[in-house]
Design a protein around this motif. Structure first.
Motif, PDB file in Angstrom:
ATOM      1  N   GLY A 292      -1.945  13.109   4.190  1.00  0.00           N
ATOM      2  CA  GLY A 292      -1.772  13.275   5.633  1.00  0.00           C
ATOM      3  C   GLY A 292      -0.591  12.522   6.209  1.00  0.00           C
ATOM      4  O   GLY A 292      -0.563  12.213   7.401  1.00  0.00           O
ATOM      5  N   VAL A 293       0.384  12.221   5.372  1.00  0.00           N
ATOM      6  CA  VAL A 293       1.575  11.507   5.839  1.00  0.00           C
ATOM      7  C   VAL A 293       2.367  12.421   6.769  1.00  0.00           C
ATOM      8  O   VAL A 293       2.662  13.566   6.413  1.00  0.00           O
ATOM      9  N   PRO A 294       2.696  11.954   7.983  1.00  0.00           N
ATOM     10  CA  PRO A 294       3.527  12.781   8.868  1.00  0.00           C
ATOM     11  C   PRO A 294       4.986  12.789   8.399  1.00  0.00           C
ATOM     12  O   PRO A 294       5.500  11.767   7.948  1.00  0.00           O
ATOM     13  N   PHE A 295       5.606  13.922   8.495  1.00  0.00           N
ATOM     14  CA  PHE A 295       6.997  14.073   8.087  1.00  0.00           C
ATOM     15  C   PHE A 295       7.902  14.134   9.305  1.00  0.00           C
ATOM     16  O   PHE A 295       7.536  14.704  10.328  1.00  0.00           O
TER      17      PHE A 295
ATOM     18  N   PHE B  17      10.114  -3.702  -5.610  1.00  0.00           N
ATOM     19  CA  PHE B  17       9.489  -2.505  -6.162  1.00  0.00           C
ATOM     20  C   PHE B  17      10.484  -1.787  -7.068  1.00  0.00           C
ATOM     21  O   PHE B  17      11.688  -1.782  -6.798  1.00  0.00           O
ATOM     22  N   ASN B  18       9.967  -1.171  -8.124  1.00  0.00           N
ATOM     23  CA  ASN B  18      10.761  -0.305  -8.987  1.00  0.00           C
ATOM     24  C   ASN B  18      10.699   1.082  -8.355  1.00  0.00           C
ATOM     25  O   ASN B  18       9.712   1.803  -8.492  1.00  0.00           O
ATOM     26  N   PHE B  19      11.759   1.448  -7.651  1.00  0.00           N
ATOM     27  CA  PHE B  19      11.841   2.698  -6.907  1.00  0.00           C
ATOM     28  C   PHE B  19      12.648   3.687  -7.741  1.00  0.00           C
ATOM     29  O   PHE B  19      13.865   3.747  -7.641  1.00  0.00           O
ATOM     30  N   TYR B  20      11.947   4.386  -8.634  1.00  0.00           N
ATOM     31  CA  TYR B  20      12.594   5.367  -9.507  1.00  0.00           C
ATOM     32  C   TYR B  20      13.734   4.748 -10.306  1.00  0.00           C
ATOM     33  O   TYR B  20      14.812   5.313 -10.440  1.00  0.00           O
TER      34      TYR B  20
ATOM     35  N   ARG C 172       0.828  -1.210   0.000  1.00  0.00           N
ATOM     36  CA  ARG C 172       0.000   0.000   0.000  1.00  0.00           C
ATOM     37  C   ARG C 172       0.862   1.260   0.000  1.00  0.00           C
ATOM     38  O   ARG C 172       0.566   2.221  -0.706  1.00  0.00           O
ATOM     39  N   PHE C 173       1.946   1.258   0.791  1.00  0.00           N
ATOM     40  CA  PHE C 173       2.791   2.435   0.907  1.00  0.00           C
ATOM     41  C   PHE C 173       3.647   2.639  -0.347  1.00  0.00           C
ATOM     42  O   PHE C 173       3.580   3.679  -0.994  1.00  0.00           O
ATOM     43  N   TYR C 174       4.480   1.641  -0.677  1.00  0.00           N
ATOM     44  CA  TYR C 174       5.409   1.790  -1.793  1.00  0.00           C
ATOM     45  C   TYR C 174       4.687   1.702  -3.144  1.00  0.00           C
ATOM     46  O   TYR C 174       4.959   2.500  -4.046  1.00  0.00           O
ATOM     47  N   GLY C 175       3.787   0.746  -3.286  1.00  0.00           N
ATOM     48  CA  GLY C 175       3.076   0.588  -4.551  1.00  0.00           C
ATOM     49  C   GLY C 175       1.943   1.581  -4.718  1.00  0.00           C
ATOM     50  O   GLY C 175       1.824   2.210  -5.764  1.00  0.00           O
TER      51      GLY C 175
ATOM     52  N   MET D 196      12.706  16.392   1.900  1.00  0.00           N
ATOM     53  CA  MET D 196      11.689  15.993   2.876  1.00  0.00           C
ATOM     54  C   MET D 196      12.046  14.610   3.388  1.00  0.00           C
ATOM     55  O   MET D 196      12.642  13.806   2.668  1.00  0.00           O
ATOM     56  N   PHE D 197      11.729  14.361   4.655  1.00  0.00           N
ATOM     57  CA  PHE D 197      11.989  13.076   5.301  1.00  0.00           C
ATOM     58  C   PHE D 197      10.694  12.551   5.899  1.00  0.00           C
ATOM     59  O   PHE D 197       9.918  13.319   6.488  1.00  0.00           O
ATOM     60  N   LEU D 198      10.489  11.247   5.781  1.00  0.00           N
ATOM     61  CA  LEU D 198       9.320  10.602   6.360  1.00  0.00           C
ATOM     62  C   LEU D 198       9.667   9.163   6.710  1.00  0.00           C
ATOM     63  O   LEU D 198      10.729   8.669   6.324  1.00  0.00           O
ATOM     64  N   LEU D 199       8.781   8.517   7.450  1.00  0.00           N
ATOM     65  CA  LEU D 199       8.933   7.104   7.782  1.00  0.00           C
ATOM     66  C   LEU D 199       7.918   6.291   7.003  1.00  0.00           C
ATOM     67  O   LEU D 199       6.776   6.725   6.826  1.00  0.00           O
ATOM     68  N   ASP D 200       8.323   5.107   6.568  1.00  0.00           N
ATOM     69  CA  ASP D 200       7.340   4.188   6.001  1.00  0.00           C
ATOM     70  C   ASP D 200       6.596   3.539   7.172  1.00  0.00           C
ATOM     71  O   ASP D 200       6.944   3.770   8.335  1.00  0.00           O
ATOM     72  N   PRO D 201       5.560   2.744   6.926  1.00  0.00           N
ATOM     73  CA  PRO D 201       4.793   2.160   8.031  1.00  0.00           C
ATOM     74  C   PRO D 201       5.592   1.246   8.948  1.00  0.00           C
ATOM     75  O   PRO D 201       5.160   0.970  10.068  1.00  0.00           O
TER      76      PRO D 201
END
Length: 148
Positions: free
Chosen positions: A103-106, A45-48, A25-28, A124-129
């Motif tokens: 609404g993703v917290p950074f 996952f194909n990450f860029y 859900r997060f990456y895809g 920008m920095f964030l955490l995955d689940p």
């Protein structure tokens, strides 16, 4: 769009997650990274244009695995352990808008750092689940990526 044309060899990164469906859900879903091969315990996952692999390892995730070591960069406490992508400025802005709308917290809100200096960049920095720290950045002048 997360997949890019490569001029350099793609890198490979494997990292722990506590739930494969949540990683999908997060990456895809949220980040829009196309899914590659998978098994019940992992998913590519194909990450860029790079291959990242979420491995089911709940014991490696959670509060004890959350980034605690930080380093001061331009007056912000940056998680030492992180990964991410260098995007072009329109991609970065689109992703920032998508994450904010969701609404993703950074950890560190989208902003410009090193303003007016060599290497000025949007970041920008964030955490995955699962608590993995990610950084997304962009340079108005990509030639300053490695400038001193």
């Amino acid at each position: 769009m997360p997949h890019a044309t490569q001029t350099q060899p793609p890198f490979h990164l494997a990292f722990p997650v506590h739930d494969i469906a949540e990683a999908r859900r997060f990456y895809g879903g949220l980040l829009g990274c196309p899914e590659g091969r998978s098994a019940p315990e992992w998913v590519d996952f194909n990450f860029y244009g790079h291959q990242i692999v979420a491995h089911l390892a709940p014991g490696e995730c959670g509060p004890r695995a959350a980034p605690s070591a930080t380093s001061t960069v331009d007056d912000h406490q940056v998680p030492v352990r992180h990964f991410g992508a260098v995007l072009d400025m329109p991609q970065w802005q689109e992703l920032a808008n998508t994450l904010q709308a969701a609404g993703v917290p950074f950890i560190i809100e989208p902003h410009i750092r090193f303003q007016g200096e060599v290497g000025e960049q949007a970041t920008m920095f964030l955490l995955d689940p699962s608590g993995n720290a990610l950084e997304f950045k962009a340079f108005a002048d990509m030639s300053s990526l490695f400038a001193k």
